[in-house]
Enzyme design. Structure first.
Site, PDB file in Angstrom:
ATOM      1  N   ASP A 284       3.895  13.614  -3.298  1.00  0.00           N
ATOM      2  CA  ASP A 284       2.943  12.889  -4.349  1.00  0.00           C
ATOM      3  C   ASP A 284       2.076  12.109  -3.707  1.00  0.00           C
ATOM      4  OD1 ASP A 284       4.585  10.791  -3.403  1.00  0.00           O
ATOM      5  OD2 ASP A 284       5.823  10.918  -5.147  1.00  0.00           O
TER       6      ASP A 284
ATOM      7  N   GLU B 228       8.821  19.783  -4.024  1.00  0.00           N
ATOM      8  CA  GLU B 228       9.361  18.448  -4.807  1.00  0.00           C
ATOM      9  C   GLU B 228       8.437  18.309  -5.936  1.00  0.00           C
ATOM     10  OE1 GLU B 228      10.852  15.049  -2.339  1.00  0.00           O
ATOM     11  OE2 GLU B 228       9.153  13.969  -3.352  1.00  0.00           O
TER      12      GLU B 228
ATOM     13  N   GLU C 282       1.127   7.564  -7.212  1.00  0.00           N
ATOM     14  CA  GLU C 282       2.307   8.841  -7.109  1.00  0.00           C
ATOM     15  C   GLU C 282       2.336   9.553  -8.371  1.00  0.00           C
ATOM     16  OE1 GLU C 282       2.614   5.936  -5.848  1.00  0.00           O
ATOM     17  OE2 GLU C 282       2.454   6.120  -3.581  1.00  0.00           O
TER      18      GLU C 282
ATOM     19  N   HIS D  87       7.573  -0.783   0.419  1.00  0.00           N
ATOM     20  CA  HIS D  87       6.300  -0.860   0.474  1.00  0.00           C
ATOM     21  C   HIS D  87       5.282  -0.493  -0.459  1.00  0.00           C
ATOM     22  CE1 HIS D  87       7.597   3.410   0.705  1.00  0.00           C
ATOM     23  NE2 HIS D  87       6.497   3.675   0.159  1.00  0.00           N
TER      24      HIS D  87
ATOM     25  N   ARG E 172       2.726   0.251  -3.512  1.00  0.00           N
ATOM     26  CA  ARG E 172       1.609  -0.617  -3.749  1.00  0.00           C
ATOM     27  C   ARG E 172       1.592  -1.410  -4.985  1.00  0.00           C
ATOM     28  NH1 ARG E 172      -3.838   1.841  -2.094  1.00  0.00           N
ATOM     29  NH2 ARG E 172      -3.334   3.089  -0.187  1.00  0.00           N
TER      30      ARG E 172
ATOM     31  N   HIS F  24       7.098  -1.497   7.036  1.00  0.00           N
ATOM     32  CA  HIS F  24       5.970  -0.469   6.840  1.00  0.00           C
ATOM     33  C   HIS F  24       4.809  -1.165   7.536  1.00  0.00           C
ATOM     34  CE1 HIS F  24       2.872   1.845   4.919  1.00  0.00           C
ATOM     35  NE2 HIS F  24       3.923   2.917   4.452  1.00  0.00           N
TER      36      HIS F  24
HETATM   37  C1  UD1 Z   1       1.620   6.328   1.492  1.00  0.00           C
HETATM   38  C2  UD1 Z   1       1.505   7.113   0.148  1.00  0.00           C
HETATM   39  C3  UD1 Z   1       3.209   6.824  -0.641  1.00  0.00           C
HETATM   40  C4  UD1 Z   1       4.208   6.885   0.546  1.00  0.00           C
HETATM   41  C5  UD1 Z   1       3.956   6.118   1.694  1.00  0.00           C
HETATM   42  C6  UD1 Z   1       5.007   6.438   2.635  1.00  0.00           C
HETATM   43  C7  UD1 Z   1      -0.495   7.303  -1.182  1.00  0.00           C
HETATM   44  C8  UD1 Z   1      -1.524   6.721  -2.039  1.00  0.00           C
HETATM   45  N1  UD1 Z   1       0.829   6.607  -1.003  1.00  0.00           N
HETATM   46  O1  UD1 Z   1       1.504   4.937   1.180  1.00  0.00           O
HETATM   47  O2  UD1 Z   1       3.239   7.573  -1.720  1.00  0.00           O
HETATM   48  O3  UD1 Z   1       5.270   6.279  -0.251  1.00  0.00           O
HETATM   49  O4  UD1 Z   1       2.686   6.560   2.198  1.00  0.00           O
HETATM   50  O5  UD1 Z   1       4.917   5.439   3.518  1.00  0.00           O
HETATM   51  O6  UD1 Z   1      -0.594   8.499  -0.732  1.00  0.00           O
HETATM   52  N2  UD1 Z   1      -0.922   2.035   8.246  1.00  0.00           N
HETATM   53  C9  UD1 Z   1      -0.904   2.184   9.529  1.00  0.00           C
HETATM   54  N3  UD1 Z   1      -0.199   3.399  10.335  1.00  0.00           N
HETATM   55  C10 UD1 Z   1       0.489   4.098   9.731  1.00  0.00           C
HETATM   56  C11 UD1 Z   1       0.454   4.204   8.374  1.00  0.00           C
HETATM   57  C12 UD1 Z   1       0.078   3.174   7.601  1.00  0.00           C
HETATM   58  O7  UD1 Z   1      -1.268   1.261  10.040  1.00  0.00           O
HETATM   59  O8  UD1 Z   1       0.844   5.230  10.335  1.00  0.00           O
HETATM   60  C13 UD1 Z   1      -1.207   0.938   7.420  1.00  0.00           C
HETATM   61  C14 UD1 Z   1      -2.664   0.925   7.141  1.00  0.00           C
HETATM   62  O9  UD1 Z   1      -3.234  -0.236   7.061  1.00  0.00           O
HETATM   63  C15 UD1 Z   1      -2.838   1.534   5.818  1.00  0.00           C
HETATM   64  C16 UD1 Z   1      -1.828   0.944   4.949  1.00  0.00           C
HETATM   65  O10 UD1 Z   1      -0.695   0.941   6.014  1.00  0.00           O
HETATM   66  O11 UD1 Z   1      -4.235   1.235   5.285  1.00  0.00           O
HETATM   67  C17 UD1 Z   1      -1.287   1.836   3.803  1.00  0.00           C
HETATM   68  O12 UD1 Z   1      -1.299   3.250   4.175  1.00  0.00           O
HETATM   69  P1  UD1 Z   1      -1.682   4.432   2.964  1.00  0.00           P
HETATM   70  O13 UD1 Z   1      -1.378   5.703   3.814  1.00  0.00           O
HETATM   71  O14 UD1 Z   1      -2.997   4.179   2.284  1.00  0.00           O
HETATM   72  O15 UD1 Z   1      -0.529   3.755   2.215  1.00  0.00           O
HETATM   73  P2  UD1 Z   1       0.797   3.875   2.114  1.00  0.00           P
HETATM   74  O16 UD1 Z   1       1.325   2.546   1.254  1.00  0.00           O
HETATM   75  O17 UD1 Z   1       1.371   3.945   3.624  1.00  0.00           O
HETATM   76  N1  UDP Z   2      12.018   6.340   7.399  1.00  0.00           N
HETATM   77  C1  UDP Z   2      11.795   6.241   8.814  1.00  0.00           C
HETATM   78  N2  UDP Z   2      11.580   4.966   9.390  1.00  0.00           N
HETATM   79  C2  UDP Z   2      11.531   3.779   8.812  1.00  0.00           C
HETATM   80  C3  UDP Z   2      11.803   3.964   7.495  1.00  0.00           C
HETATM   81  C4  UDP Z   2      11.955   4.927   6.795  1.00  0.00           C
HETATM   82  O1  UDP Z   2      11.889   7.288   9.241  1.00  0.00           O
HETATM   83  O2  UDP Z   2      11.508   2.780   9.488  1.00  0.00           O
HETATM   84  C5  UDP Z   2      12.092   7.656   6.846  1.00  0.00           C
HETATM   85  C6  UDP Z   2      13.147   7.832   5.630  1.00  0.00           C
HETATM   86  O3  UDP Z   2      14.504   7.947   6.445  1.00  0.00           O
HETATM   87  C7  UDP Z   2      12.833   8.493   4.866  1.00  0.00           C
HETATM   88  C8  UDP Z   2      11.274   8.469   4.815  1.00  0.00           C
HETATM   89  O4  UDP Z   2      11.090   7.707   6.078  1.00  0.00           O
HETATM   90  O5  UDP Z   2      12.905   9.971   4.982  1.00  0.00           O
HETATM   91  C9  UDP Z   2      10.794   7.644   3.342  1.00  0.00           C
HETATM   92  O6  UDP Z   2       9.415   6.877   3.690  1.00  0.00           O
HETATM   93  P1  UDP Z   2       8.817   6.091   2.999  1.00  0.00           P
HETATM   94  O7  UDP Z   2       9.761   5.167   2.151  1.00  0.00           O
HETATM   95  O8  UDP Z   2       7.566   5.506   3.782  1.00  0.00           O
HETATM   96  O9  UDP Z   2       7.925   6.927   1.904  1.00  0.00           O
HETATM   97  P2  UDP Z   2       8.488   7.301   0.432  1.00  0.00           P
HETATM   98  O10 UDP Z   2       9.712   7.995   0.401  1.00  0.00           O
HETATM   99  O11 UDP Z   2       8.899   6.197  -0.534  1.00  0.00           O
HETATM  100  O12 UDP Z   2       7.352   8.077  -0.252  1.00  0.00           O
END
Ligand code: UD1
Ligand code: UDP
Length: 366
Positions: free
Chosen positions: A92, A114, A128, A205, A207, A238
């Site tokens: 999502d 999913e 999402e 984490h 939003r 995160h």
């Molecule tokens: C995204 C997904 C969310 C999912 C989450 C899993 C969207 C809108 N959101 O949210 O559904 O639950 O991933 O973790 O698609 N960042 C880094 N390095 C990384 C990843 C993230 O620095 O490898 C930081 C960056 O500053 C980035 C911020 O995290 O701007 C947010 O990342 P983003 O992909 O926009 O949203 P998530 O909150 O990670």
């Molecule tokens: N996860 C991981 N390392 C971490 C935290 C989470 O590998 O430090 C894994 C966790 O086992 C799960 C997935 O990441 O499979 C969940 O990701 P996240 O919570 O970022 O996203 P969501 O599931 O909420 O979309």
């Protein structure tokens, strides 16, 4: 073609990619958007996945619109060149919806893994809930993890013959990594006394939780750590800087709250299998914790995953201080309440979901 961009999509797509690689009838093209960079690269390493294409769109502080714009533009050329029969997306995120949109514009059949999860509120989880509904509209195959997810789709008038109940591939992924006598690479995780202490695993984490809700959640956790001598908290934070700044401010070098970098999937899941309980707003953790027999307090106002709650291993405690604090107190003090929640259940899958999904794709494209 499989397209994914974030950590959770990578984890749940990995067993599908492995299964596709095993089938002679299939040529799979792996394309990552890299909406996440470090957090996705960790997953690629663990599962030994080498993408054919990497859009490399990640930018610190990226907005939803900039992610969408870059994914749409990047995929046009690749889909045109490769012309896949089917394009698979999982979950999502913004990568998922925009990749589906690109495939739809190029008239490529979309498989949504999913499918059918619904919270009923398009602002929670945001964005999402909207992403999965929008992806559903475009998809040809709806791979629903549970009967409940299937019923959600039927209520929205999706044709029954396009919905397949397959289980969730998160359970397939767990089978790859959980090990009985696992030794952690992280020294802190080896040092923690899981027998005599009550170790709580925290992740947060979303939003919609950034701001007041996250402050409430972290304050409740800090108070619990202060008031209970035998409690230790592990919080792999995160990489989102907004999450980090709230966490550092509230926990402020607390000796019993261990703020650590995101863990590799294998380290993380083996840690989850050892802790006392889990507090999270994550989607994936709500599926993994019940499978590992760990009570999970879900710090959200709504969830699209009622199965764990109905089975009694998960509780939706919202994002106010009081409900989380009181539930933690009960689970730390009452053996009976704890035992009632700490049962291993698997409403989300049996570890064979990827095989089912790939069989369906092959059989319907003969
Ligand atoms: C995204 C997904 C969310 C999912 C989450 C899993 C969207 C809108 N959101 O949210 O559904 O639950 O991933 O973790 O698609 N960042 C880094 N390095 C990384 C990843 C993230 O620095 O490898 C930081 C960056 O500053 C980035 C911020 O995290 O701007 C947010 O990342 P983003 O992909 O926009 O949203 P998530 O909150 O990670
Ligand atoms: N996860 C991981 N390392 C971490 C935290 C989470 O590998 O430090 C894994 C966790 O086992 C799960 C997935 O990441 O499979 C969940 O990701 P996240 O919570 O970022 O996203 P969501 O599931 O909420 O979309």
């Amino acid at each position: 073609m499989t397209v994914f961009g974030t950590r959770p999509e990578g984890i749940k797509m990995a067993p599908i990619i492995k299964e596709l690689e095993n089938r002679d009838e299939i040529q799979n093209i792996v394309c990552i958007t890299a909406q996440h960079r470090q957090m996705l690269d960790q997953v690629l390493d663990i599962f030994n996945i080498v993408p054919d294409y990497d859009l490399d769109i990640f930018k610190e502080g990226q907005s939803l619109i900039s992610i969408s714009r870059k994914v749409l533009a990047g995929l046009e050329e690749i889909i045109t060149k490769e012309s896949p029969d089917v394009l698979l997306v999982q979950g999502d995120t913004t990568t998922v919806f925009v990749a589906a949109l690109a495939a739809f514009y190029k008239k490529v059949k979309i498989g949504h893994i999913e499918a059918g999860l619904r919270s009923g509120n398009i602002y929670s989880p945001y964005p999402e809930e909207a992403n999965r509904k929008l992806t559903g509209v475009l998809a040809e195959y709806h791979f629903a993890p549970t009967e409940n997810n299937r019923n959600n789709l039927i209520r929205e008038n999706y044709p029954k013959e396009k919905i397949y109940v397959t289980g969730n591939t998160v359970i397939d992924a767990l089978d790859y990594v959980i090990k009985k006598d696992y030794k952690f690479c992280n020294p802190l995780l080896n040092r923690l006394d899981y027998k005599n202490k009550k170790v709580i695993l925290l992740t947060c984490h979303r939003r919609e939780n950034i701001g007041e809700p996250m402050k409430n959640i972290f304050t409740a956790i800090k108070d619990i750590a202060n008031e209970n001598e035998d409690v230790e908290i592990v919080f792999p934070i995160h990489l989102n800087p907004h999450v980090r700044s709230i966490a550092y401010k509230i926990f402020n070098d607390h000796e019993k709250v261990h703020l650590i970098e995101p863990l590799e999937y294998e380290e993380f899941t083996n840690l989850m299998s050892k802790v006392y309980l889990v507090v999270t707003d994550s989607g994936g953790l709500q599926e993994e914790a019940p499978a590992l027999g760990k009570p999970v307090l879900v710090v959200r106002e709504e969830t699209e995953r009622p199965e764990g709650i109905n089975a009694g291993t998960a509780r939706l405690v919202g994002t106010d201080y009081k409900e989380l604090y009181e539930n933690l107190k009960i689970l730390l003090s009452s053996k009976q309440e704890y035992e009632n929640m700490a049962k291993t259940i698997n409403p989300y899958g049996d570890g064979k979901s990827s095989k089912r999904i790939v069989d369906i794709i092959i059989n319907s494209n003969k």
